[in-house]
Design a protein around this motif. Sequence first.
Motif, PDB file in Angstrom:
ATOM      1  N   CYS A  70       0.844  -1.184   0.000  1.00  0.00           N
ATOM      2  CA  CYS A  70       0.000   0.000   0.000  1.00  0.00           C
ATOM      3  C   CYS A  70       0.884   1.241   0.000  1.00  0.00           C
ATOM      4  O   CYS A  70       1.748   1.378   0.860  1.00  0.00           O
ATOM      5  CB  CYS A  70      -0.902  -0.028   1.229  1.00  0.00           C
ATOM      6  SG  CYS A  70      -1.810   1.502   1.443  1.00  0.00           S
ATOM      7  N   ILE A  78       0.188   4.108   0.805  1.00  0.00           N
ATOM      8  CA  ILE A  78      -0.138   5.020   1.906  1.00  0.00           C
ATOM      9  C   ILE A  78       0.504   4.556   3.206  1.00  0.00           C
ATOM     10  O   ILE A  78       1.193   5.300   3.880  1.00  0.00           O
ATOM     11  CB  ILE A  78      -1.667   5.126   2.087  1.00  0.00           C
ATOM     12  CG1 ILE A  78      -2.318   5.607   0.797  1.00  0.00           C
ATOM     13  CG2 ILE A  78      -2.006   6.047   3.252  1.00  0.00           C
ATOM     14  CD1 ILE A  78      -1.844   6.974   0.354  1.00  0.00           C
ATOM     15  N   CYS A  79       0.282   3.295   3.566  1.00  0.00           N
ATOM     16  CA  CYS A  79       0.768   2.852   4.876  1.00  0.00           C
ATOM     17  C   CYS A  79       1.801   1.735   4.760  1.00  0.00           C
ATOM     18  O   CYS A  79       2.448   1.390   5.743  1.00  0.00           O
ATOM     19  CB  CYS A  79      -0.400   2.398   5.738  1.00  0.00           C
ATOM     20  SG  CYS A  79      -1.143   0.881   5.150  1.00  0.00           S
ATOM     21  N   CYS A 114      -4.326  -1.047   0.658  1.00  0.00           N
ATOM     22  CA  CYS A 114      -4.596  -2.177   1.536  1.00  0.00           C
ATOM     23  C   CYS A 114      -6.044  -2.147   2.003  1.00  0.00           C
ATOM     24  O   CYS A 114      -6.578  -3.149   2.456  1.00  0.00           O
ATOM     25  CB  CYS A 114      -3.666  -2.121   2.740  1.00  0.00           C
ATOM     26  SG  CYS A 114      -4.037  -0.760   3.866  1.00  0.00           S
ATOM     27  N   CYS A 146      -7.202   3.708   2.992  1.00  0.00           N
ATOM     28  CA  CYS A 146      -6.014   4.237   2.326  1.00  0.00           C
ATOM     29  C   CYS A 146      -6.357   4.730   0.923  1.00  0.00           C
ATOM     30  O   CYS A 146      -5.789   5.703   0.446  1.00  0.00           O
ATOM     31  CB  CYS A 146      -4.924   3.177   2.281  1.00  0.00           C
ATOM     32  SG  CYS A 146      -4.138   2.947   3.889  1.00  0.00           S
TER      33      CYS A 146
HETATM   34 ZN   LIG Z   1      -2.781   1.132   3.538  1.00  0.00          ZN
END
Ligand SMILES: [Zn+2]
Length: 67
Positions: free
Chosen positions: A16, A18-19, A31, A35
């Motif tokens: 992912c 984002i994270c 994910c 996100c």
């Molecule tokens: Zn994520």
Amino acid sequence: MTEVISLKPKRQNEDCPICGKSENHNFTPFCSKYCADVDLSKWLKGDYKIPINEEEELNGEPPDAGY
Ligand SMILES: [Zn+2]
């Protein structure tokens, strides 16, 4: 919102963006829906800059516009 043009380079890692967790195929490349929403809001807020836009404007306008 069905057409998603991939402006980003293809990712080999299934993480992912984002994270960093493993992506969920339901929300590729993210994910989770959370996100995906975070990324979408970044776009809407203009956090991501698109340099191509500026170039097009410069090319479209002549340098001597000061009459
Ligand atoms: Zn994520």
